[in-house]
Design an enzyme around this catalytic site. Structure first.
Site, PDB file in Angstrom:
ATOM      1  N   HIS A 176       0.831  -1.217   0.000  1.00 13.25           N
ATOM      2  CA  HIS A 176       0.000   0.000   0.000  1.00 13.25           C
ATOM      3  C   HIS A 176       0.859   1.257   0.000  1.00 13.25           C
ATOM      4  CE1 HIS A 176      -3.234  -2.788   1.235  1.00 13.25           C
ATOM      5  NE2 HIS A 176      -2.298  -3.293   2.028  1.00 13.25           N
ATOM      6  N   SER A 297      14.376  21.143 -17.422  1.00 10.59           N
ATOM      7  CA  SER A 297      13.194  21.932 -17.720  1.00 10.59           C
ATOM      8  C   SER A 297      13.645  23.229 -18.373  1.00 10.59           C
ATOM      9  CB  SER A 297      12.444  22.235 -16.425  1.00 10.59           C
ATOM     10  OG  SER A 297      11.633  23.379 -16.593  1.00 10.59           O
ATOM     11  N   LYS A 303      15.607  21.515 -12.300  1.00 11.57           N
ATOM     12  CA  LYS A 303      14.967  20.233 -12.551  1.00 11.57           C
ATOM     13  C   LYS A 303      15.857  19.217 -13.257  1.00 11.57           C
ATOM     14  CE  LYS A 303      11.051  19.300 -12.177  1.00 11.57           C
ATOM     15  NZ  LYS A 303       9.698  19.715 -12.448  1.00 11.57           N
ATOM     16  N   GLU A 310       9.466   7.818 -17.620  1.00 13.42           N
ATOM     17  CA  GLU A 310       8.121   8.353 -17.823  1.00 13.42           C
ATOM     18  C   GLU A 310       7.586   7.960 -19.198  1.00 13.42           C
ATOM     19  OE1 GLU A 310       7.499  12.551 -16.666  1.00 13.42           O
ATOM     20  OE2 GLU A 310       9.354  12.343 -15.554  1.00 13.42           O
TER      21      GLU A 310
END
Ligand code: ARG
Length: 498
Positions: A176, A297, A303, A310
């Site tokens: 979980h 970025s 970043k 992804e």
């Protein structure tokens, strides 16, 4: 790619010469198809990537025809010579793919006829594009599967190296997404080895059903010529022939199976991607990924984004989509061949391309190299073992071990569970982890369950440590570092024998 200018064939004088723009089947038609229909029905600009398979299949077919006395030896020699020229033209990028000629099959046949004359026109004896295309796809897919199997092996061997390096490195195991019990990072990685092992089995199994020869089924019912299908199968490396002509030209279940195996593989890699992304988030900070798998970025200078994982996660969507596309393509088709089947290629090619690129990049991303300065092995996944360990300290990860300890001393498990819950509650209140309790403190916290108290002895300390917890899970499939090393050794042996 160049295109010829379409010229309209006249119904009265069907032009059947090799260089005409007349379609191979236009003899019975009274008007040419519109440009839109031509473009809509053509597949040449995507099926021409099966050119090599088409040529291989045609040569095998021609050899069989000659062997059976259906065409002459000279015809065969002409066909082989013409095909050699076509291969060179394609390799040099000089072959002109023509929309008027619909697909890869007609384009090559037409060029062959232009090069060698009548022999080219004899090639299609006892054959149809229906069994031809089914053969080409199977040949193409067989090669793709072989590439995929070897890339899965490369991915797995990178995973094994990383797992071995971290066979003892503890990190929290989660359920979980809450800290559950300690595991080693090596053990965690080996879960992905197992997943991809089953993926490889699925691809290998699918290959068996791909590797059957449709050629000889002709349009749908077989042919009146005395063909030798086994001979063709043998030349093309097929294990056997398809036994029913209607089935051979119409079903694409083998392609669907391939897409299903691909969807599962990508699903596994997508799960791993999700973990890498999560672990790389500064909020978690378990790993860092080598810069070349990340991008920055354009607006936020700080970043470093895990773009590759992804995208793997994102591309899983398109692979799943292709599987659904093929299932849907097939479900309403009556026997035998229908043009619907032409729509099988783009999803299939796209799936294979996506799987192959994903595996290549993943094998690299999980991989390592020897640093020339230090002589040490540097992994692209850089593990921050301290962050993993401190996360373990925050989640009472050894609570189950404490309960097991009490059970081994005779307390029923449910009581042990309750006693440990009392200790956890107290630890939470004091903001400490379980191993930080002294023996007396632990006894005091469990006073609510008097049966537990006398069972707590000095040896409880080792049980509460992460190392103790890991070492205790000492069975096949468990996370004890020695078991993880065993699993890695077995996996290496299996990988070698493949
Ligand atoms: N381009 C077609 C395909 O991909 C080849 C078979 C066409 N057969 C036919 N009878 N129109 O399926």
């Amino acid at each position: 790619m160049a295109e010829h200018n379409p010229t309209s064939p006249s119904a009265d004088t069907p032009d059947t010469t090799a260089n005409s723009a007349a379609k191979a089947w236009s003899g019975r038609f009274s008007e040419p198809v519109s440009d839109l229909v031509k473009r809509y029905t053509a597949s040449v600009f995507f099926d021409n990537r099966m050119a090599e398979q088409d040529i291989r299949g045609s040569i095998a077919h021609a050899r069989m025809l000659a062997r059976q006395g259906i065409i002459g030896e000279q015809d065969l020699a002409d066909i082989e010579r013409g095909m050699a020229t076509i291969r060179e033209e394609i390799a040099r990028g000089e072959f002109v793919w023509n929309l008027d000629d619909e697909d890869v099959h007609l384009n090559i046949e037409k060029r062959l006829t232009a090069l060698v004359g009548d022999a080219g026109k004899r090639l299609h004896t006892g054959r149809s594009r229906n069994d031809q295309v089914a053969t080409d796809i199977r040949l193409w897919l067989r090669d793709a599967i072989d590439t995929i199997l070897s890339l899965i092996g490369e991915f797995q061997s990178a995973v094994l190296d990383l797992a071995e390096h971290h066979a003892d490195t503890p990190l929290p195991g989660f359920t979980h997404l809450q800290v559950a019990q300690p595991v080693t990072f090596g053990h965690h990685l080996m879960a992905y080895f197992e997943m991809t092992r089953r993926d490889a089995e699925r691809f290998a199994d699918c290959r068996k059903r791909v590797n059957r020869l449709p050629l000889g089924a002709a349009a749908l019912a077989g042919t009146t010529f005395s063909i030798d299908r086994e001979f063709v199968a043998e030349q093309l490396g097929f294990d056997e022939v398809c036994f029913n002509s209607l089935d051979a030209v119409s079903d694409r279940d083998f392609a669907i199976e391939f897409c299903a195996a691909s969807a599962l593989l990508l699903t596994h890699l997508s799960r791993l991607s999700e973990e890498l992304i999560l672990w790389m988030s500064p909020r978690v900070g378990f790993i860092d990924l080598a810069d070349r798998f990340c991008t920055g970025s354009s607006i936020m200078p700080q970043k470093k984004n895990p773009d590759v994982p992804e995208l793997v996660r994102g591309k899983t969507g398109r692979v799943n989509g292709s599987l659904i596309a093929l299932l849907t393509l097939m479900k309403g088709q009556p026997l035998a061949y229908n043009k619907d089947n032409q729509e099988d290629k783009e999803p299939l090619f796209d799936t294979a391309d996506t799987v192959i690129d994903t595996l290549r990049i993943y094998a690299d991303m999980m991989g390592s190299r020897i640093d020339p300065d230090s002589g040490k092995r540097v992994f692209n996944v850089r593990v921050k073992a301290d962050a993993m360990r401190s996360a373990l300290r925050q989640g009472y990860a050894t609570a189950t071990d404490l309960a097991d300890y009490l059970v081994k001393k005779g307390l029923p498990f449910r009581d042990a569970h309750e006693a440990v819950a009392l200790a956890v509650r107290a630890a939470e209140k004091r903001g400490i982890d379980l191993p930080e309790f002294t023996l007396d403190e632990l006894r005091a916290e469990m006073a609510g369950l008097p049966r537990a108290v006398p069972l707590l002895e000095a040896d409880v300390a080792s049980v509460l440590t992460v190392e103790g917890s890991l070492a205790a899970r000492d069975h096949v499939g468990g996370t004890a570092p020695s078991r993880v090393r065993d699993a890695i050794a077995k996996a290496r042996a299996r990988l070698k024998s493949r």
